[in-house]
Design an enzyme around this catalytic site. Structure first.
Site, PDB file in Angstrom:
ATOM      1  N   LYS A  22      38.745  48.078   0.428  1.00 44.55           N
ATOM      2  CA  LYS A  22      37.656  48.182  -0.554  1.00 44.55           C
ATOM      3  C   LYS A  22      36.328  47.913   0.151  1.00 44.55           C
ATOM      4  O   LYS A  22      35.358  48.638  -0.020  1.00 44.55           O
ATOM      5  CB  LYS A  22      37.869  47.159  -1.657  1.00 44.55           C
ATOM      6  CG  LYS A  22      36.629  46.843  -2.475  1.00 44.55           C
ATOM      7  CD  LYS A  22      36.865  45.812  -3.543  1.00 44.55           C
ATOM      8  CE  LYS A  22      36.688  44.394  -3.096  1.00 44.55           C
ATOM      9  NZ  LYS A  22      35.314  43.866  -3.052  1.00 44.55           N
ATOM     10  N   ASN A  23      36.290  46.870   0.999  1.00 45.29           N
ATOM     11  CA  ASN A  23      35.012  46.455   1.591  1.00 45.29           C
ATOM     12  C   ASN A  23      34.573  47.316   2.771  1.00 45.29           C
ATOM     13  O   ASN A  23      33.521  47.093   3.355  1.00 45.29           O
ATOM     14  CB  ASN A  23      35.073  44.972   1.995  1.00 45.29           C
ATOM     15  CG  ASN A  23      35.087  44.094   0.754  1.00 45.29           C
ATOM     16  OD1 ASN A  23      34.881  44.563  -0.354  1.00 45.29           O
ATOM     17  ND2 ASN A  23      35.392  42.815   0.940  1.00 45.29           N
ATOM     18  N   CYS A 120      26.840  35.137  -9.713  1.00 45.29           N
ATOM     19  CA  CYS A 120      28.203  35.596  -9.399  1.00 45.29           C
ATOM     20  C   CYS A 120      29.074  34.341  -9.468  1.00 45.29           C
ATOM     21  O   CYS A 120      28.635  33.247  -9.163  1.00 45.29           O
ATOM     22  CB  CYS A 120      28.214  36.202  -8.002  1.00 45.29           C
ATOM     23  SG  CYS A 120      29.878  36.408  -7.352  1.00 45.29           S
ATOM     24  N   ARG A 125      24.609  34.037  -4.021  1.00 50.53           N
ATOM     25  CA  ARG A 125      24.716  35.352  -3.368  1.00 50.53           C
ATOM     26  C   ARG A 125      23.420  36.162  -3.455  1.00 50.53           C
ATOM     27  O   ARG A 125      23.389  37.264  -3.984  1.00 50.53           O
ATOM     28  CB  ARG A 125      25.894  36.123  -3.940  1.00 50.53           C
ATOM     29  CG  ARG A 125      27.194  35.345  -3.765  1.00 50.53           C
ATOM     30  CD  ARG A 125      28.388  36.127  -4.170  1.00 50.53           C
ATOM     31  NE  ARG A 125      28.693  37.167  -3.167  1.00 50.53           N
ATOM     32  CZ  ARG A 125      29.648  38.071  -3.365  1.00 50.53           C
ATOM     33  NH1 ARG A 125      30.316  38.077  -4.484  1.00 50.53           N
ATOM     34  NH2 ARG A 125      29.891  38.994  -2.450  1.00 50.53           N
ATOM     35  N   ASP A 308      37.635  35.199   2.147  1.00 51.83           N
ATOM     36  CA  ASP A 308      38.381  35.996   1.158  1.00 51.83           C
ATOM     37  C   ASP A 308      39.871  35.697   1.204  1.00 51.83           C
ATOM     38  O   ASP A 308      40.631  36.238   0.398  1.00 51.83           O
ATOM     39  CB  ASP A 308      38.166  37.496   1.394  1.00 51.83           C
ATOM     40  CG  ASP A 308      36.753  37.898   1.020  1.00 51.83           C
ATOM     41  OD1 ASP A 308      36.373  39.040   1.308  1.00 51.83           O
ATOM     42  OD2 ASP A 308      36.027  37.060   0.470  1.00 51.83           O
ATOM     43  N   ARG A 400      39.699  44.871  -9.535  1.00 46.13           N
ATOM     44  CA  ARG A 400      38.504  45.270  -8.772  1.00 46.13           C
ATOM     45  C   ARG A 400      38.862  45.568  -7.331  1.00 46.13           C
ATOM     46  O   ARG A 400      38.204  46.374  -6.677  1.00 46.13           O
ATOM     47  CB  ARG A 400      37.458  44.151  -8.779  1.00 46.13           C
ATOM     48  CG  ARG A 400      36.824  43.890 -10.103  1.00 46.13           C
ATOM     49  CD  ARG A 400      35.630  42.995  -9.962  1.00 46.13           C
ATOM     50  NE  ARG A 400      34.703  43.500  -8.945  1.00 46.13           N
ATOM     51  CZ  ARG A 400      33.575  42.884  -8.618  1.00 46.13           C
ATOM     52  NH1 ARG A 400      33.248  41.753  -9.202  1.00 46.13           N
ATOM     53  NH2 ARG A 400      32.772  43.387  -7.713  1.00 46.13           N
TER      54      ARG A 400
HETATM   55  C1  EPZ Z   1      30.916  40.434   1.677  1.00 46.30           C
HETATM   56  O1  EPZ Z   1      30.054  39.979   0.643  1.00 46.30           O
HETATM   57  C2  EPZ Z   1      32.206  40.825   0.988  1.00 46.30           C
HETATM   58  N1  EPZ Z   1      31.951  41.905   0.041  1.00 46.30           N
HETATM   59  C3  EPZ Z   1      32.787  39.602   0.270  1.00 46.30           C
HETATM   60  O2  EPZ Z   1      34.042  40.000  -0.268  1.00 46.30           O
HETATM   61  C4  EPZ Z   1      33.024  38.501   1.294  1.00 46.30           C
HETATM   62  O3  EPZ Z   1      33.488  37.354   0.609  1.00 46.30           O
HETATM   63  C5  EPZ Z   1      31.709  38.177   2.018  1.00 46.30           C
HETATM   64  O4  EPZ Z   1      31.180  39.387   2.612  1.00 46.30           O
HETATM   65  C6  EPZ Z   1      31.892  37.150   3.109  1.00 46.30           C
HETATM   66  O5  EPZ Z   1      32.830  37.608   4.024  1.00 46.30           O
HETATM   67  C7  EPZ Z   1      31.812  43.167   0.515  1.00 46.30           C
HETATM   68  O6  EPZ Z   1      31.902  43.418   1.696  1.00 46.30           O
HETATM   69  C8  EPZ Z   1      31.564  44.234  -0.517  1.00 46.30           C
HETATM   70  P1  EPZ Z   1      27.563  37.803   2.763  1.00 46.30           P
HETATM   71  P2  EPZ Z   1      28.496  39.735   0.963  1.00 46.30           P
HETATM   72  O7  EPZ Z   1      26.260  38.501   2.611  1.00 46.30           O
HETATM   73  O8  EPZ Z   1      28.049  40.673   2.023  1.00 46.30           O
HETATM   74  C9  EPZ Z   1      24.536  34.274   1.908  1.00 46.30           C
HETATM   75  C10 EPZ Z   1      35.653  40.217  -1.911  1.00 46.30           C
HETATM   76  O9  EPZ Z   1      36.390  39.320  -2.318  1.00 46.30           O
HETATM   77  N2  EPZ Z   1      23.514  35.331   1.866  1.00 46.30           N
HETATM   78  O10 EPZ Z   1      28.288  37.929   4.052  1.00 46.30           O
HETATM   79  O11 EPZ Z   1      27.781  39.708  -0.317  1.00 46.30           O
HETATM   80  C11 EPZ Z   1      25.553  34.406   0.778  1.00 46.30           C
HETATM   81  O12 EPZ Z   1      25.073  33.749  -0.386  1.00 46.30           O
HETATM   82  C12 EPZ Z   1      34.186  39.942  -1.705  1.00 46.30           C
HETATM   83  O13 EPZ Z   1      36.037  41.374  -1.575  1.00 46.30           O
HETATM   84  C13 EPZ Z   1      22.184  34.964   1.718  1.00 46.30           C
HETATM   85  O14 EPZ Z   1      21.856  33.777   1.617  1.00 46.30           O
HETATM   86  O15 EPZ Z   1      28.529  38.278   1.593  1.00 46.30           O
HETATM   87  C14 EPZ Z   1      26.775  33.742   1.346  1.00 46.30           C
HETATM   88  O16 EPZ Z   1      26.677  32.343   1.164  1.00 46.30           O
HETATM   89  C15 EPZ Z   1      33.784  38.630  -2.332  1.00 46.30           C
HETATM   90  N3  EPZ Z   1      21.235  35.942   1.656  1.00 46.30           N
HETATM   91  C16 EPZ Z   1      26.690  34.075   2.835  1.00 46.30           C
HETATM   92  O17 EPZ Z   1      25.324  34.457   3.072  1.00 46.30           O
HETATM   93  C17 EPZ Z   1      21.561  37.283   1.765  1.00 46.30           C
HETATM   94  O18 EPZ Z   1      20.641  38.127   1.733  1.00 46.30           O
HETATM   95  C18 EPZ Z   1      27.601  35.228   3.261  1.00 46.30           C
HETATM   96  O19 EPZ Z   1      27.364  36.277   2.356  1.00 46.30           O
HETATM   97  C19 EPZ Z   1      22.918  37.624   1.919  1.00 46.30           C
HETATM   98  C20 EPZ Z   1      23.873  36.640   1.983  1.00 46.30           C
END
Ligand code: EPZ
Length: 434
Positions: A22-23, A120, A125, A308, A400
């Site tokens: 999915k990702n 969320c 996020r 995850d 999802r």
């Molecule tokens: C991706 O989400 C995945 N989703 C998530 O999978 C996964 O849990 C996550 O990466 C971490 O591995 C997809 O790929 C569609 P991040 P993403 O940006 O990109 C902070 C699932 O279960 N952050 O790597 O949204 C954020 O709050 C989903 O399939 C900022 O502060 O995660 C988090 O604490 C859930 N500012 C950390 O960074 C930003 O602009 C990592 O988030 C972006 C992120």
């Protein structure tokens, strides 16, 4: 809302097949916005987030065909005539990964209007790092009425250093940089396999990207990208979920169609806790007929232990001999599954970002509530070993990101069935007036 009814106690035996990631599919579908030619993506998982992305792209004017025939699981996207480079709140609130269209839309159309994702279940996020990166590439950003508007006649290559590692942030800016004027150097990038798969797709479309999968990525901007056919990589989190299911149920399960090279942290941890696995280049066989020892995990960005996988590992830890300390470093609120497992008899104490799990605890079936995608998966795992019949509500969370999970698990011996919403009988229509 659908529920799962699961009777625990059956060891999982046989072969279970993994779907496309999915990702990896979500950013790949967004990448189709970068060209006016058709992009064909194969091995697309039949999950709700893909349907949401189809709606998102269609609302912008892209033509999106999505077929799930036997051999299909394929989507063809043609973004020749984009009418409105927008992602509405209605769709973004269903799936925060919609922010992945921000970079491609600015790069292709010179402007984008994307709703901020809002809250969320697992944490704040924000997408501030996506926005900061676009500004580094010359986009002008406006934030009003809950939307981000990004404008740029043409993005210019630049230097981006992410304050913290972000998966979709890396993917969003990688896509934007492919059509920018000049070279972009991105540092402190996410190294997930899904980032590398996206770069592989973009390079096939004519982009010039080096270093994807490492923390420094260089992109030489080009003026145009062309259509292509690409096969999405297997879902490493789905594979890991099934491997843990085989270990927990004391089964002998062959998880086929996965890429063990993406599962290093999990396989390492399973070896540490005594679970026997054997793998080929595209399958992992797990033999669960041994007692499981406790071991700690700390979630980290790839190649560390994936966040995850944290909820699923917690389910395993409830059956392990001893105390396992689980530290969640990525999201601030990702232990909601713990309290549901406690209701099933698990011994778990939450202390801030740490969960202390003492095992083994015999679990007893209960009615539990899914709260987010991976939490729901961990409750399925717990129910597979609980004594009696559990009911898991709000399984739309699991739909999802897991394709047909109840059919796949039934195919290897699990007693699981889906029950639809039992709606109150509609009152009989009043007899027509004489
Ligand atoms: C991706 O989400 C995945 N989703 C998530 O999978 C996964 O849990 C996550 O990466 C971490 O591995 C997809 O790929 C569609 P991040 P993403 O940006 O990109 C902070 C699932 O279960 N952050 O790597 O949204 C954020 O709050 C989903 O399939 C900022 O502060 O995660 C988090 O604490 C859930 N500012 C950390 O960074 C930003 O602009 C990592 O988030 C972006 C992120």
């Amino acid at each position: 809302m659908d529920k799962f009814v699961i009777r625990g106690g059956n060891p999982l035996l046989g072969t279970i097949r993994v779907s496309g990631a999915k990702n990896a599919a979500l950013p790949a579908m967004a990448a189709a916005l970068l060209t006016e030619e058709p992009v064909i993506l194969e091995n697309i998982p039949q999950v709700r987030d893909i349907e949401t992305t189809r709606k998102l792209l269609a609302a912008m004017g892209a033509e999106v065909e999505l077929g799930y025939g036997r051999a299909q699981h394929r989507t063809t996207i043609c973004a020749r005539n984009l009418t409105s480079p927008e992602a509405s709140y209605e769709l973004v609130k269903q799936m925060r990964a919609s922010s992945l269209v921000l970079g491609p839309l600015v790069a292709r159309c010179g402007r984008a209007r994307v709703s901020l994702p809002g809250g969320c279940a697992i944490g704040a996020r924000p997408i501030d790092l996506h926005i900061k990166g676009l500004e580094r590439l010359g986009a002008k950003i406006k934030h009003e009425h809950g939307y981000i508007e990004a404008i740029a006649d043409r993005l210019e290559g630049g230097e981006i250093l992410f304050d913290r590692i972000t998966v979709t942030g890396t993917e969003d800016l990688l896509m934007a940089a492919t059509l920018a004027e000049g070279e972009t150097v991105m540092q402190n990038c996410a190294r997930e396999p899904e980032v590398a798969d996206l770069a592989d797709l973009l390079n096939k479309m004519g982009a010039q990207i080096e270093g994807a999968g490492t923390s420094t990525i260089r992109v030489k901007g080009v003026s145009k990208l062309h259509g292509v056919k690409h096969r999405i990589i297997p879902d490493r989190i789905e594979a890991a979920t099934f491997i843990i299911a085989g270990a927990m149920t004391g089964g002998d399960l062959n998880v086929a169609g996965c890429d063990p090279a993406h599962l290093g942290a999990l396989l390492e941890k399973l070896a540490e806790v005594g679970v026997k696995t054997r793998h080929t280049t595209e399958s992992v066989r797990v033999m669960g007929d041994v007692p499981i020892e406790a071991a700690d995990i700390v979630t980290e960005e790839y190649p560390g232990f994936p966040t995850d996988m944290q909820a699923q590992y917690m389910a395993l830890a409830t059956q392990a001999e001893g105390t396992s300390i689980i530290t969640e470093n990525i999201f601030e609120n990702r232990f909601m599954h713990a309290l549901e497992m406690v209701r099933m008899g698990a011994n778990i104490k939450i202390e801030g970002r740490r969960a202390v799990v003492r095992g083994p605890s015999p679990l007893s079936a209960a009615a539990v509530l899914a709260s987010d995608l991976r939490a729901s998966a961990s409750l399925v795992l717990a129910a597979l070993v609980a004594e009696g019949e559990s009911i898991i509500d709000r399984v739309y969370h699991i739909d999802r990101g897991y394709e047909n999970i109840e059919e796949k698990l039934k195919g290897v011996g699990a007693q699981i069935r889906r029950i639809g919403e039992i709606l109150p009988k509609r009152a009989a229509a009043p007899a027509a007036r004489a």
